[in-house]
Scaffold this active site. Structure first.
Site, PDB file in Angstrom:
ATOM      1  CD  GLU A 125      17.867  17.971 -34.515  1.00 17.22           C
ATOM      2  OE1 GLU A 125      18.526  17.328 -33.670  1.00 17.22           O
ATOM      3  OE2 GLU A 125      16.628  18.080 -34.447  1.00 17.22           O
ATOM      4  CD  GLN A 150      27.175  15.393 -25.435  1.00 13.92           C
ATOM      5  OE1 GLN A 150      27.963  15.909 -26.204  1.00 13.92           O
ATOM      6  NE2 GLN A 150      27.559  14.547 -24.500  1.00 13.92           N
ATOM      7  CB  THR A 151      22.817  21.940 -25.405  1.00 14.96           C
ATOM      8  OG1 THR A 151      24.213  21.670 -25.601  1.00 14.96           O
ATOM      9  CG2 THR A 151      22.673  23.291 -24.764  1.00 14.96           C
ATOM     10  CE1 TYR A 206      29.724  17.859 -23.907  1.00 14.17           C
ATOM     11  CE2 TYR A 206      28.014  19.495 -23.513  1.00 14.17           C
ATOM     12  CZ  TYR A 206      28.664  18.323 -23.166  1.00 14.17           C
ATOM     13  OH  TYR A 206      28.263  17.628 -22.041  1.00 14.17           O
ATOM     14  CE1 TYR A 212      18.207  12.571 -32.845  1.00 16.66           C
ATOM     15  CE2 TYR A 212      19.845  14.332 -32.827  1.00 16.66           C
ATOM     16  CZ  TYR A 212      18.541  13.897 -32.684  1.00 16.66           C
ATOM     17  OH  TYR A 212      17.543  14.802 -32.400  1.00 16.66           O
ATOM     18  CG  ASP A 247      15.935  13.018 -28.820  1.00 13.12           C
ATOM     19  OD1 ASP A 247      15.111  12.107 -28.531  1.00 13.12           O
ATOM     20  OD2 ASP A 247      15.649  14.228 -28.769  1.00 13.12           O
ATOM     21  CB  CYS A 293       0.880   9.358 -22.091  1.00 11.82           C
ATOM     22  SG  CYS A 293       1.884   8.642 -23.408  1.00 11.82           S
ATOM     23  CB  THR A 315      32.436  15.185 -21.521  1.00 14.88           C
ATOM     24  OG1 THR A 315      31.762  16.260 -22.182  1.00 14.88           O
ATOM     25  CG2 THR A 315      31.717  13.888 -21.830  1.00 14.88           C
TER      26      THR A 315
END
Length: 353
Positions: A45, A50-51, A90, A128, A146, A208, A305
């Site tokens: 996590e 952001q990856t 990051y 989160y 997320d 779906c 960023t």
């Protein structure tokens, strides 16, 4: 058909279509009694912030090979952790990863807390991540939201308010959807749905499991949601980077960045500060020591960023006995790949060499 989305409908789909990920316990294994490793859930996590999943897989496998549990990571040298993280970006995540491992190892006996509030108190863990660890590792009910979940829920309930203002409504909807039974699998199911079918462009609504109750599909707005507030234009900063090459063996001069701040604790070639008003014409004035510095053609561009960066790269070859500044060292070609170099510095070195 039932026009209200149900968790069981999605769990049935997940049981058949769950992605195979190195940190995940499959639905079949869960039914057989296998439980997730909280250390691996936490590690994945943090890496996934952001990856992309694809970018994280190899790093996750490397970290778990080098440090198979939280005690091993806590005992690792800071420099080794930064080297292993190099390229993932990051970098404050890596520093907090080490701090968190030390805290869990020294103050929790190597056991991650199960409660969200206790998890959020640990270094580098926000709301989160705390919710994700609590529900995926310990199967405690929590609303995990997320980017994939934001997209799925925005479309499912046709939430038109722009992000980030719509986050509370999305979280409330996710909390209501999350079942008491198998909440960890449900959280991962919504993530998988967003990653594989409910994609940003051209969602595959026909496959779906929530197609029937999806409000945005019915209105034809699925591909337009979620709405995102306009991004602020990023400023461009400029600077100079100096690639010094040792004449006898091709070693490159490196130094360590300060432990805090952008790219804290990482390695770099010497250079100037980065600023919007940097005078490119005087870039060579920032050289770490005198030499025959030659500017390389073009500039190295990289985006962070909050800003774009343009670096003018200078190169010079120096004798082996050249005095070097404090906090610098020569890194031979055979060791360069293993240095804790962020992507922007690897670009600069490539341009210099």
């Amino acid at each position: 058909m039932n026009s209200k989305p149900t968790s069981q409908t999605l769990l049935d789909w997940y049981d058949r279509h769950a992605r195979k990920l190195p940190w995940r316990v499959s639905p079949d294994d869960r039914r057989a009694g296998v439980v997730p490793d909280p250390y691996q859930v936490w590690l994945s996590e943090i890496m996934l912030q952001q990856t992309t999943v694809q970018a994280v897989k190899d790093y996750f496998l490397k970290f778990t090979r080098l440090w198979p549990d939280v005690h091993a990571l806590a005992d690792a040298a800071d420099e080794d952790v930064m080297k292993a993280w190099a390229g993932l970006g990051y970098y404050s995540r890596a520093r907090n990863l080490k701090k968190c491992a030390e805290h869990v190892s020294h103050h929790h006996g190597g056991r991650f807390p199960e409660d969200e509030d206790a998890l959020v108190a640990l270094p580098g863990i926000g709301p989160y991540t705390a919710a994700a660890i609590s529900t995926i590792a310990f199967d405690r009910k929590a609303a995990v939201v997320d980017g994939n979940v934001e997209r799925v829920v925005s479309r499912l309930y046709e939430i038109k308010d722009p992000l980030p203002g719509s986050k509370p409504a999305i979280r409330a909807a996710m909390a209501e959807l999350t079942p008491e039974d198998r909440p960890g699998d449900f959280a991962q199911a919504v993530m998988d749905l967003g990653a594989t079918l409910c994609t940003p462009k051209r969602p595959t609504c026909s496959l779906c499991p929530w197609s029937e109750p999806c409000a945005a599909r019915k209105s034809g707005l699925a591909e337009t949601l979620p709405v995102k507030a306009p991004k602020k234009e990023k400023p461009t900063r400029r600077g100079a980077a100096f690639v010094a090459v040792r004449s006898n063996d091709g070693a490159v001069l490196l130094r360590r960045r300060p432990p805090k701040g952008l790219l804290g604790g990482m390695s770099e070639v010497p250079g100037s500060e980065w600023s919007e008003d940097f005078a490119t014409s005087n870039g060579h004035d920032h050289a770490p020591f005198s030499g025959d510095w030659k500017a390389r053609p073009g500039v190295v561009r990289h985006t962070f960023t909050h800003f774009h960066l343009e670096l003018t790269v200078y190169r010079a070859t120096h004798p082996a006995d050249t005095p070097i500044p404090q906090n610098c060292w020569w890194s031979p070609p055979s060791e360069l790949d293993g240095e804790a170099l962020p992507t922007v510095m690897r670009k600069a070195i490539a341009a210099g060499l």
